[in-house]
Design a protein around this motif. Structure first.
Motif, PDB file in Angstrom:
ATOM      1  N   ILE A 106       0.841  -1.210   0.000  1.00  0.00           N
ATOM      2  CA  ILE A 106       0.000   0.000   0.000  1.00  0.00           C
ATOM      3  C   ILE A 106       0.872   1.254   0.000  1.00  0.00           C
ATOM      4  N   LEU A 107       1.913   1.219   0.829  1.00  0.00           N
ATOM      5  CA  LEU A 107       2.803   2.382   0.911  1.00  0.00           C
ATOM      6  C   LEU A 107       3.518   2.614  -0.426  1.00  0.00           C
ATOM      7  N   LEU A 108       3.970   1.521  -1.053  1.00  0.00           N
ATOM      8  CA  LEU A 108       4.694   1.655  -2.323  1.00  0.00           C
ATOM      9  C   LEU A 108       3.784   2.190  -3.426  1.00  0.00           C
ATOM     10  N   SER A 128       1.326   4.206  -2.927  1.00  0.00           N
ATOM     11  CA  SER A 128       0.662   5.437  -2.494  1.00  0.00           C
ATOM     12  C   SER A 128       1.158   6.656  -3.261  1.00  0.00           C
ATOM     13  N   PRO A 129       0.269   7.622  -3.459  1.00  0.00           N
ATOM     14  CA  PRO A 129       0.713   8.893  -4.075  1.00  0.00           C
ATOM     15  C   PRO A 129       1.829   9.548  -3.246  1.00  0.00           C
ATOM     16  N   TYR A 130       1.791   9.388  -1.911  1.00  0.00           N
ATOM     17  CA  TYR A 130       2.851   9.940  -1.054  1.00  0.00           C
ATOM     18  C   TYR A 130       4.220   9.427  -1.461  1.00  0.00           C
ATOM     19  N   HIS A 131       4.283   8.107  -1.688  1.00  0.00           N
ATOM     20  CA  HIS A 131       5.562   7.502  -2.054  1.00  0.00           C
ATOM     21  C   HIS A 131       5.988   7.991  -3.431  1.00  0.00           C
ATOM     22  N   LYS A 132       5.000   8.009  -4.325  1.00  0.00           N
ATOM     23  CA  LYS A 132       5.344   8.397  -5.697  1.00  0.00           C
ATOM     24  C   LYS A 132       5.816   9.848  -5.777  1.00  0.00           C
ATOM     25  N   LYS A 133       5.223  10.669  -4.913  1.00  0.00           N
ATOM     26  CA  LYS A 133       5.647  12.077  -4.886  1.00  0.00           C
ATOM     27  C   LYS A 133       6.825  12.318  -3.940  1.00  0.00           C
ATOM     28  N   VAL A 147      10.888   3.254   1.764  1.00  0.00           N
ATOM     29  CA  VAL A 147       9.902   2.184   1.942  1.00  0.00           C
ATOM     30  C   VAL A 147      10.372   0.970   1.171  1.00  0.00           C
ATOM     31  N   GLU A 148      10.627  -0.122   1.875  1.00  0.00           N
ATOM     32  CA  GLU A 148      10.882  -1.399   1.197  1.00  0.00           C
ATOM     33  C   GLU A 148      10.660  -2.516   2.195  1.00  0.00           C
ATOM     34  N   TRP A 149      10.395  -3.702   1.680  1.00  0.00           N
ATOM     35  CA  TRP A 149      10.126  -4.841   2.552  1.00  0.00           C
ATOM     36  C   TRP A 149      11.327  -5.072   3.477  1.00  0.00           C
ATOM     37  N   GLY A 150      11.054  -5.148   4.771  1.00  0.00           N
ATOM     38  CA  GLY A 150      12.141  -5.384   5.724  1.00  0.00           C
ATOM     39  C   GLY A 150      12.350  -4.216   6.668  1.00  0.00           C
ATOM     40  N   ILE A 151      11.881  -3.031   6.258  1.00  0.00           N
ATOM     41  CA  ILE A 151      12.073  -1.862   7.127  1.00  0.00           C
ATOM     42  C   ILE A 151      11.153  -1.939   8.353  1.00  0.00           C
ATOM     43  N   ASP A 152      11.573  -1.272   9.390  1.00  0.00           N
ATOM     44  CA  ASP A 152      10.715  -1.023  10.539  1.00  0.00           C
ATOM     45  C   ASP A 152       9.837   0.166  10.133  1.00  0.00           C
ATOM     46  N   GLN A 171       8.096   3.468   9.965  1.00  0.00           N
ATOM     47  CA  GLN A 171       8.291   4.728  10.677  1.00  0.00           C
ATOM     48  C   GLN A 171       6.934   5.337  10.983  1.00  0.00           C
ATOM     49  N   SER A 172       6.961   6.272  11.900  1.00  0.00           N
ATOM     50  CA  SER A 172       5.693   6.860  12.320  1.00  0.00           C
ATOM     51  C   SER A 172       4.986   7.564  11.149  1.00  0.00           C
ATOM     52  N   GLU A 173       5.727   8.100  10.182  1.00  0.00           N
ATOM     53  CA  GLU A 173       5.077   8.699   8.997  1.00  0.00           C
ATOM     54  C   GLU A 173       4.345   7.632   8.165  1.00  0.00           C
ATOM     55  N   HIS A 174       4.903   6.429   8.129  1.00  0.00           N
ATOM     56  CA  HIS A 174       4.256   5.348   7.380  1.00  0.00           C
ATOM     57  C   HIS A 174       2.984   4.898   8.094  1.00  0.00           C
ATOM     58  N   GLU A 175       3.116   4.742   9.412  1.00  0.00           N
ATOM     59  CA  GLU A 175       1.955   4.322  10.195  1.00  0.00           C
ATOM     60  C   GLU A 175       0.841   5.359  10.081  1.00  0.00           C
ATOM     61  N   ARG A 176       1.223   6.616  10.170  1.00  0.00           N
ATOM     62  CA  ARG A 176       0.212   7.677  10.082  1.00  0.00           C
ATOM     63  C   ARG A 176      -0.474   7.678   8.719  1.00  0.00           C
ATOM     64  N   TYR A 177       0.308   7.427   7.679  1.00  0.00           N
ATOM     65  CA  TYR A 177      -0.309   7.388   6.351  1.00  0.00           C
ATOM     66  C   TYR A 177      -1.365   6.287   6.281  1.00  0.00           C
ATOM     67  N   LEU A 178      -0.982   5.100   6.761  1.00  0.00           N
ATOM     68  CA  LEU A 178      -1.915   3.963   6.697  1.00  0.00           C
ATOM     69  C   LEU A 178      -3.191   4.245   7.491  1.00  0.00           C
ATOM     70  N   VAL A 179      -3.016   4.742   8.715  1.00  0.00           N
ATOM     71  CA  VAL A 179      -4.138   4.909   9.636  1.00  0.00           C
ATOM     72  C   VAL A 179      -4.974   6.130   9.283  1.00  0.00           C
ATOM     73  N   GLU A 180      -4.292   7.238   9.042  1.00  0.00           N
ATOM     74  CA  GLU A 180      -5.019   8.505   8.918  1.00  0.00           C
ATOM     75  C   GLU A 180      -5.397   8.847   7.484  1.00  0.00           C
ATOM     76  N   LYS A 181      -4.591   8.394   6.512  1.00  0.00           N
ATOM     77  CA  LYS A 181      -4.897   8.738   5.117  1.00  0.00           C
ATOM     78  C   LYS A 181      -5.560   7.568   4.388  1.00  0.00           C
ATOM     79  N   HIS A 182      -4.905   6.407   4.424  1.00  0.00           N
ATOM     80  CA  HIS A 182      -5.393   5.305   3.593  1.00  0.00           C
ATOM     81  C   HIS A 182      -6.672   4.672   4.148  1.00  0.00           C
ATOM     82  N   PHE A 183      -6.631   4.244   5.417  1.00  0.00           N
ATOM     83  CA  PHE A 183      -7.791   3.542   5.968  1.00  0.00           C
ATOM     84  C   PHE A 183      -8.728   4.460   6.767  1.00  0.00           C
ATOM     85  N   ASN A 184      -8.166   5.508   7.335  1.00  0.00           N
ATOM     86  CA  ASN A 184      -8.926   6.378   8.226  1.00  0.00           C
ATOM     87  C   ASN A 184      -9.672   5.569   9.293  1.00  0.00           C
TER      88      ASN A 184
END
Lengths: 476, 476
Positions: free
Chosen positions: A325-327, A329-334, A341-346, A348-361
């Motif tokens: 989803i992150l890969l 995302s328009p955020y990633h593309k921009k 962002v790649e498989w294996g990373i921990d 980050q709070s910006e990624h979590e926020r994107y998923l929770v607040e932007k993507h899924f709300n």
């Protein structure tokens, strides 16, 4: 006195026409006539109407903000708009004066920063009274939920010689004289001379011990203090905080997620029901605070957010899906993410926020993280590279729950312990549970202050615990 | 799995004729036919009847004491005497083996001393299962009592720079490198370099902080860990134990006593109602243990003692009356007391036992102790020599509750602080509560493990907490 009625009960019972006595602290004394009295039992003040001609001036002058008084009088319907009932005062006794010039809490708005410096007095304010009462209701709801559902409350040790996470900066606990530390022949600290005969620290988690109890009692939970000696001076970190850690025999990862979701919804609903008045105050407070932000950066109103969480299913995705989803995302593309962002990373709070607040709300449960970024005790999946972990992320806070199915297979666990460089001798008792009658089991940890932050809408974690401990701060 | 039924529920519902699945640990496997299965939800095992002709020998051999199994079958009425229902087993899954040769918990009586060494496994025994379930019920009853009565649960700090009792041996909490302790110019330890920037210790009591909250919220209580670095290797002392400390604005000494007595009776009644099965086991255990004693030294049977406490008023006497009773006693006249009796002494445990077990044969509340032997914060009586303290003593345990009305008068408190040689700068926040809106208030402390000992009848305090911390002992 014990037999006096509390203001909370007074509003419930509304004993109009009755003579009563109440005690409390003066919030304001208006026009030499209206005392707004608060006794802490509820956010609402009680209006006490004083006929100033009946009292000495010398007494009236002592009714100042912060002073403590006992008043007797008759309860009547209130003619004013602010309250249903009020007290027609017959007698006033000053229990404790409060010098208006010196009392730090004036009847005006104080900054949260200032109130933190007088944490011994801030429970007397409307905001902190509300926060600490909500904190109580949440704690009680937690005990009630587990008790109803057949869990046993256990006390895991605070002082421990083990390090559950195999990492984490810990506080050392010692009685050794620091000016005269005993050393071994090798020049190491000789802890055999210390109180416990070995090096001892403050616990970072009660999980491993909770597992021991779950193997006997079935379903257990801890609710106790945990510690991190991290030098993090942020609005999200405390050196001392409270954790809830349930641990259940025979639960697999899905059962664990179902429990955590049901549990969170239960306690938030409990607060909505039992702390409605206090939540209304904090809802209002947050709305005021948000006004200063641009419209598009304002968060959801507090009560709306809490109801939303109790009424909607949490989204459940795997770590691998989250990365996809992150890969995509328009955020990633921009290139708006600061961290790669790649498989294996921990995440980050910006990624979590994107998923929770932007993507899924919505709250999101992410499962099956890469083994390399999670603790040794999480159960390895058949793919050999992910583990049965689950993190629950909520809007505004990020991770609020972290849990997993535990590795119950002796051989796999032992090789993980070795791989992580943890001393297997120090965990002989933990390994024993896998040697004798092991079983699938799971559990999670909920940071209590993170929960209180989420429910109260307070943005700084130091404002949801009475006396916060942080680097350089151990006052009161 | 989560949707399996627990054995506790199975006995409640008795779903005869239904197919069910349960998981648990094998206590015994008799005649290759009867599995006694326990899942921790209750003391009672569940009888699972195996038709050995239907299963492979290789599987039956793995059903050993301590092994973990999942069984499916049909619930039927039991023809045996020991249980109302049993399971006719259809399938058996071994979740975890337990090597009968190596498993430390054999189906026989083990000594409490031995079980203490394997504290990670003792929750799997009948006795410790019962103790820890009762511990849970007592903890829940405490929260329920206070919640019902308008108290707010607060978390007082664990790491603290203050010393509530002005005495007490404390554990130091530090992140300083012990092989390289920074010193000031005067050769003192330079705590400004430590995590908190000052010397920090583990709390011995949350009382002073609870008082701060009570001055805002009215009625509060703590329930948290406290610590003593005393080198006491006895059956009554722990280095880490849990305390409950309620603190109430506007309560005077009598209100405090009324509350403590009502509270103790409530939680003991709660245990009698909600933990009847587990208490019956411990009642039986104690009766067995007492058999080895001469008849005149045996204590009251456990259940009888608990009912006695809930049904009778606690005796209330002043310290001065207690001294008179002791001086008039045949014990004193026959010089049977080891320690001298005179006004001013700290009552020794032999004196307390005489009052509770011989003279009154009931719980006793002793009040108004000499100021010199009690803490600085207790309210001075008008006689100038006694303070409004109260201790509650119970049979077999001695002091279980210690409390007082607090000194609310600024000047008196300040002079006591100076008299006791305590740094008034370190207590500026405590003194502040007496400067701004002070009021009469009271509170007490209940040692949770002492309570669990009293209710379970266990004579060693190390047997009522999962992982005891004592000098030289910090395992698990």
């Amino acid at each position: 006195m014990k037999n006096e009625i509390s203001i909370a009960d007074l509003y419930k019972i509304q004993p109009i026409g009755r003579e009563i006595t109440i005690s409390g602290w003066v919030r304001t004394f208006r026009s030499n006539r209206f005392i707004a009295l608060n006794d802490g039992s509820t956010a609402a003040n009680f209006q006490c109407v004083v006929d100033f001609e009946k009292f000495e001036d010398s007494l009236l002058k002592r009714i100042t903000t912060g002073s403590c008084v006992r008043v007797k009088g008759i309860v009547t319907k209130s003619l004013g708009k602010g309250q249903p009932i009020e007290l027609q005062v017959q007698t006033i006794e000053i229990l404790g004066d409060s010098d208006a010039e010196k009392y730090p809490l004036q009847p005006k708005k104080h900054s949260l920063e200032f109130l933190r410096e007088i944490a011994h007095l801030r429970p007397r304010t409307t905001t902190f009274g509300a926060i600490f009462r909500i904190r109580h209701h949440l704690a009680f709801a937690i005990h009630e939920y587990f008790n109803k559902n057949g869990f046993f409350y256990i006390h895991s040790p605070i002082i421990t010689a083990s390090d559950a996470e195999g990492a984490g900066e810990m506080f050392n606990v010692s009685v050794l004289d620091k000016r005269n530390i005993p050393l071994t022949e090798n020049g190491e600290v000789d802890y055999s001379k210390d109180f416990f005969g070995k090096e001892a620290n403050l616990t970072v988690s009660g999980q491993l011990e909770a597992e021991l109890l779950a193997m006997g009692l079935g379903k257990v939970y801890t609710f106790g203090p945990t510690f991190r000696a991290e030098n993090s001076n942020t609005a999200r970190h405390l050196a001392e905080f409270w954790m809830i850690e349930p641990e259940m025999a025979f639960y697999e990862l899905k059962d664990n997620m179902d429990l955590a979701e049901d549990f969170l919804k239960y306690i938030i609903k409990y607060a909505l029901t039992h702390a409605a008045d206090d939540l209304a105050i904090l809802d209002q407070r947050l709305a005021e605070e948000e006004k200063s932000k641009p419209a598009d950066q304002r968060s959801m109103p507090l009560l709306e957010k809490l109801k939303f969480v109790t009424e909607n299913a949490f989204q459940r995705i795997t770590y691998t899906e989250a990365i996809d989803i992150l890969l995509q995302s328009p955020y990633h593309k921009k290139k708006k993410f600061q961290f790669p962002v790649e498989w294996g990373i921990d995440l980050q709070s910006e990624h979590e926020r994107y998923l929770v607040e932007k993507h899924f709300n919505s709250p999101v449960i992410i499962t099956d993280y890469p083994a390399a970024i999670k603790a040794f005790y999480m159960r390895l999946n058949d793919d050999g590279k992910t583990v049965r972990a689950m993190d629950i992320l909520v809007p505004g806070i990020g991770e609020i729950v972290g849990g997993s199915q535990r590795e119950e297979r002796y051989d796999v666990l032992l090789s993980k312990i070795r791989q992580f460089g943890i001393s297997e001798e120090s965990l002989w008792w933990y390994l024993d549970t896998r040697r004798f009658g092991t079983c699938p089991h799971s559990g999670f940890g909920l940071g209590f202050e993170r929960l209180v932050q989420f429910v109260t809408g307070m943005s700084n974690i130091r404002d949801v615990i009475p006396f916060p401990r942080t680097p350089g701060n151990c006052e009161f």
